[in-house]
Scaffold this motif. Structure first.
Motif, PDB file in Angstrom:
ATOM      1  N   MET A 153       0.832  -1.208   0.000  1.00 58.22           N
ATOM      2  CA  MET A 153       0.000   0.000   0.000  1.00 58.22           C
ATOM      3  C   MET A 153       0.867   1.259   0.000  1.00 58.22           C
ATOM      4  O   MET A 153       0.519   2.261  -0.637  1.00 58.22           O
ATOM      5  N   VAL A 154       2.008   1.206   0.695  1.00 56.75           N
ATOM      6  CA  VAL A 154       2.938   2.340   0.669  1.00 56.75           C
ATOM      7  C   VAL A 154       3.480   2.544  -0.748  1.00 56.75           C
ATOM      8  O   VAL A 154       3.599   3.678  -1.232  1.00 56.75           O
ATOM      9  N   SER A 177      -0.477  13.062   3.229  1.00 57.49           N
ATOM     10  CA  SER A 177      -0.247  11.797   2.531  1.00 57.49           C
ATOM     11  C   SER A 177       0.988  11.084   3.072  1.00 57.49           C
ATOM     12  O   SER A 177       1.011   9.860   3.179  1.00 57.49           O
ATOM     13  N   MET A 178       2.025  11.850   3.434  1.00 54.60           N
ATOM     14  CA  MET A 178       3.200  11.200   4.014  1.00 54.60           C
ATOM     15  C   MET A 178       2.916  10.699   5.433  1.00 54.60           C
ATOM     16  O   MET A 178       3.530   9.736   5.890  1.00 54.60           O
ATOM     17  N   ASN A 179       1.981  11.335   6.137  1.00 49.35           N
ATOM     18  CA  ASN A 179       1.550  10.789   7.429  1.00 49.35           C
ATOM     19  C   ASN A 179       0.883   9.434   7.258  1.00 49.35           C
ATOM     20  O   ASN A 179       1.060   8.526   8.075  1.00 49.35           O
ATOM     21  N   MET A 180       0.109   9.281   6.182  1.00 45.01           N
ATOM     22  CA  MET A 180      -0.496   7.973   5.898  1.00 45.01           C
ATOM     23  C   MET A 180       0.578   6.921   5.621  1.00 45.01           C
ATOM     24  O   MET A 180       0.485   5.772   6.070  1.00 45.01           O
ATOM     25  N   VAL A 181       1.624   7.327   4.901  1.00 48.29           N
ATOM     26  CA  VAL A 181       2.757   6.424   4.660  1.00 48.29           C
ATOM     27  C   VAL A 181       3.385   6.020   5.993  1.00 48.29           C
ATOM     28  O   VAL A 181       3.701   4.840   6.217  1.00 48.29           O
ATOM     29  N   GLY A 182       3.544   6.994   6.894  1.00 49.18           N
ATOM     30  CA  GLY A 182       4.146   6.695   8.201  1.00 49.18           C
ATOM     31  C   GLY A 182       3.320   5.708   9.005  1.00 49.18           C
ATOM     32  O   GLY A 182       3.861   4.791   9.632  1.00 49.18           O
ATOM     33  N   LEU A 202       2.586   0.081  11.051  1.00 46.88           N
ATOM     34  CA  LEU A 202       1.852  -1.193  11.118  1.00 46.88           C
ATOM     35  C   LEU A 202       2.684  -2.344  10.554  1.00 46.88           C
ATOM     36  O   LEU A 202       2.689  -3.452  11.109  1.00 46.88           O
ATOM     37  N   ALA A 203       3.417  -2.086   9.461  1.00 45.47           N
ATOM     38  CA  ALA A 203       4.282  -3.125   8.895  1.00 45.47           C
ATOM     39  C   ALA A 203       5.374  -3.515   9.884  1.00 45.47           C
ATOM     40  O   ALA A 203       5.669  -4.702  10.080  1.00 45.47           O
ATOM     41  N   ALA A 204       5.975  -2.518  10.532  1.00 48.69           N
ATOM     42  CA  ALA A 204       7.035  -2.803  11.506  1.00 48.69           C
ATOM     43  C   ALA A 204       6.489  -3.545  12.721  1.00 48.69           C
ATOM     44  O   ALA A 204       7.175  -4.395  13.298  1.00 48.69           O
ATOM     45  N   MET A 205       5.260  -3.251  13.108  1.00 46.66           N
ATOM     46  CA  MET A 205       4.668  -3.949  14.260  1.00 46.66           C
ATOM     47  C   MET A 205       4.454  -5.427  13.966  1.00 46.66           C
ATOM     48  O   MET A 205       4.628  -6.274  14.847  1.00 46.66           O
ATOM     49  N   THR A 206       4.084  -5.771  12.725  1.00 47.75           N
ATOM     50  CA  THR A 206       3.896  -7.196  12.419  1.00 47.75           C
ATOM     51  C   THR A 206       5.227  -7.928  12.391  1.00 47.75           C
ATOM     52  O   THR A 206       5.356  -9.012  12.931  1.00 47.75           O
ATOM     53  N   ILE A 219       3.430  12.218  13.992  1.00 46.28           N
ATOM     54  CA  ILE A 219       2.289  11.311  13.819  1.00 46.28           C
ATOM     55  C   ILE A 219       1.722  10.940  15.192  1.00 46.28           C
ATOM     56  O   ILE A 219       2.451  10.496  16.086  1.00 46.28           O
ATOM     57  N   PHE A 220       0.404  11.095  15.336  1.00 44.96           N
ATOM     58  CA  PHE A 220      -0.246  10.755  16.609  1.00 44.96           C
ATOM     59  C   PHE A 220      -0.152   9.263  16.895  1.00 44.96           C
ATOM     60  O   PHE A 220      -0.146   8.838  18.055  1.00 44.96           O
ATOM     61  N   PHE A 221      -0.073   8.446  15.834  1.00 39.94           N
ATOM     62  CA  PHE A 221      -0.036   6.995  15.995  1.00 39.94           C
ATOM     63  C   PHE A 221       1.167   6.527  16.812  1.00 39.94           C
ATOM     64  O   PHE A 221       1.166   5.423  17.346  1.00 39.94           O
ATOM     65  N   LEU A 222       2.198   7.393  16.914  1.00 36.88           N
ATOM     66  CA  LEU A 222       3.373   7.025  17.717  1.00 36.88           C
ATOM     67  C   LEU A 222       3.021   6.840  19.184  1.00 36.88           C
ATOM     68  O   LEU A 222       3.631   6.024  19.873  1.00 36.88           O
TER      69      LEU A 222
END
Length: 584
Positions: free
Chosen positions: A163-164, A188-193, A198-202, A250-253
């Motif tokens: 997806m990235v 859009s780069m925040n979406m990439v982040g 998520l990829a790194a978490m898996t 990124i808030f997701f951090l």
């Protein structure tokens, strides 16, 4: 004669692989020193094909970080291959095993040197595919289930990287390093982040994707030493280190910080209930991965990289020692059957003790320099008390399960056989372990001089400075207390049986992931195949057309045969039709 030639071919492949990787490690070390001294970066771009306005290029980024990581990967993999010459010598397909390990290492090196998201995906997917082949190396049902769980969990991360790749078609190139510094506020780069996180978490097995990592212990022990030290599970951490400039706003951090702290805590508790030697070491890897991801989510990418490298050394050594002990115990992994090994195999026990103490962060071993620095930076940071306590309790739990493990292995009595033959004379295994033993002693101080060349002082009150020592001693005392009790006293100490069941099985995560996600998806896929591919779709397309054509062809065949009865019957029918038409 064939077996003898096959044996020599396998050993020649081992020796060639070992010398190639060791030479590659020395070259990386020399280049890395030169790059650090001169602050040097090389960006290479090789144009493979150019068609109209479309260019397919292969990009390579060489700086001190990629060279240093490649040096550690090649050192550990050369030691693992040398170790496998003895550990896997009784197996038939040793050359297949060595080739798979080399493919694994080359996939990791491709991931390390790639500044391009497509070449990163090639290395990323290569790691997932080869890890599946290595997990199912021992061909039994348990290995197949573990391999399927590993592959399906990692496919989520692969989809995120895909997806990235599609998302970055909005830009002019897939070389993400050109976009990180000046587009970190772009939506859009925040979406990439978020997708990269998520990829790194898996791949790095954070909650809720943690259950595949202990299941991957079905692989041979040399593979576990490689996977859990410097290759597969660290790929997610390394990817986030590469993308660290993008992840600042990124808030997701904050969610990642919470999940990685809970991973660290959950793995530390579960390791205290586990009796499988390899799973205890795997859960300690999971705990350290939570530490790396949490310090990354706070913005300290250099500290995460520092701990990644020091952890790789003592964790590979710890797996090698565990493999040697399992080898001598007739492939028995239950620590309740072990004991007293310090008397019979002192050199292996020495390596095991030093790697365990480095894991705990005992001064002045490799783990101390990175772990103590991380915890002091946590004490300096503006965090809430919940995260602060998660860090320090998890540090105490590391000491807790380490002392428990050492009590079972070193101090308790040997419980397996009445007549046994433990020996410390497998010099092939010992040589490979002694290389990593030296690095476990010296790599912490060496890397702290290389990475942090400037003075780095942290001022804290004396109680905060001594906090790491306090929780380590508390964890050691708890480990001694729990290991000296029998099973009835432990249950009385825990008080709640259901709570202990919940904590022992990683908060029911294997059940949720295996039976909840993977089993449901696989059963849904089976129903789709049965009802659509093999159901109405088959009936009205392939099989249905085949049936109609078969029926028609049989009719044409009968008519084609010059049979008098058919002609006579058809002539009578024709005359009757004509008669009725004339009568009307």
């Amino acid at each position: 004669m064939w077996k003898k030639s096959n044996f020599f071919m396998s050993y020649s492949i081992c020796f060639i692989s070992f010398f190639f990787l060791f030479f590659f490690m020395l070259m990386n070390f020399l280049f890395m020193i030169y790059f650090i001294m001169n602050n040097y970066v090389i960006f290479l771009e090789w144009e493979i094909i150019s068609l109209n306005s479309m260019n397919i290029v292969m990009s390579i980024l060489l700086n001190w970080m990629s060279l240093l990581f490649m040096m550690f990967v090649s050192l550990i993999s050369s030691s693992v291959i040398y170790y496998s010459m003895s550990y896997m010598s009784s197996k038939i397909n040793l050359n297949r095993f060595i080739i798979l390990v080399l493919l694994f290492v080359f996939s990791m090196i491709l991931l390390i040197i790639s500044p391009n998201i497509i070449s990163i995906f090639l290395g990323w997917d290569g790691l997932g595919l080869v890890s599946y082949c290595l997990v199912i190396y021992y061909q039994n049902i348990k290995s197949y289930n573990a391999g399927m769980l590993t592959a399906l969990s990692n496919r989520i991360g692969d989809v995120m990287i895909l997806m990235v790749i599609s998302w970055m078609m909005n830009y002019g190139s897939w070389n993400y390093i050109f976009y990180l510094s000046f587009m970190n506020n772009d939506y859009s780069m925040n979406m990439v982040g978020i997708m990269i996180i998520l990829a790194a978490m898996t791949k790095s097995a954070q909650i809720p994707f943690s259950s595949w990592l202990p299941a991957a212990m079905a692989a041979p022990t040399p593979v576990s030493a490689l996977v859990h030290s410097s290759t597969l599970v660290t790929a997610g951490v390394y990817l986030l280190i590469r993308f660290n400039e993008l992840l600042i706003n990124i808030f997701f951090l904050k969610i990642l910080l919470l999940l990685s702290g809970l991973t660290m805590f959950m793995a530390g508790i579960s390791a205290n209930y586990e009796f499988d030697l390899k799973k205890i070491v795997a859960l300690s890897t999971l705990s350290q991965l939570g530490l790396m991801m949490s310090i990354l989510s706070m913005g300290f990418s250099d500290l995460a990289f520092f701990h990644l490298l020091t952890h790789a050394m003592f964790k590979a050594l710890l797996f090698m020692c565990s493999g040697m002990i399992i080898h001598m115990m007739n492939n028995n992994q239950d620590i309740r059957f072990m004991g007293g090994i310090s008397v019979y195999i002192p050199l292996t026990s020495l390596c095991l003790n030093i790697s365990n103490l480095a894991l705990c962060g005992i001064p002045f071993l490799a783990g101390f320099y990175s772990k103590d620095l991380i915890l002091e930076m946590v004490s300096m940071s503006n965090l809430n008390m919940f995260i602060f306590y998660l860090y320090y309790i998890s540090t105490g739990l590391t000491m807790f399960y380490t002392i428990r493990l050492l009590m079972y292995l070193m101090i308790n009595d040997y419980n397996l056989l009445s007549v046994y033959n433990l020996y410390d004379e497998d010099y092939v295994m010992l040589k490979s372990m002694l290389i990593l033993l030296m690095m476990s002693l010296f790599s912490g101080s060496m890397l702290s001089w290389l990475i942090f060349s400037y003075p780095y002082m942290i001022y804290l009150p004396i109680n905060m400075k001594m906090m790491v020592i306090y929780v380590s001693f508390l964890g050691m005392l708890m480990g001694l207390m729990m290991s000296s009790m029998n099973i009835y006293s432990v249950n009385k100490f825990i008080l709640i049986y259901k709570l202990s069941c919940f904590l022992a099985v990683m908060w029911f995560m294997p059940n949720l992931s295996t039976y909840g996600m993977n089993y449901k998806f696989l059963s849904m896929g089976q129903k789709l195949v049965k009802n659509i591919d093999m159901g109405w779709s088959e009936l009205y397309s392939g099989y249905g057309m085949y049936k109609i054509m078969k029926n028609y062809s049989s009719i044409y065949y009968i008519l084609h045969m010059s049979n008098f009865k058919i002609y006579l019957f058809s002539f009578i029918i024709w005359m009757m039709i004509m008669f009725f038409m004339l009568m009307i």
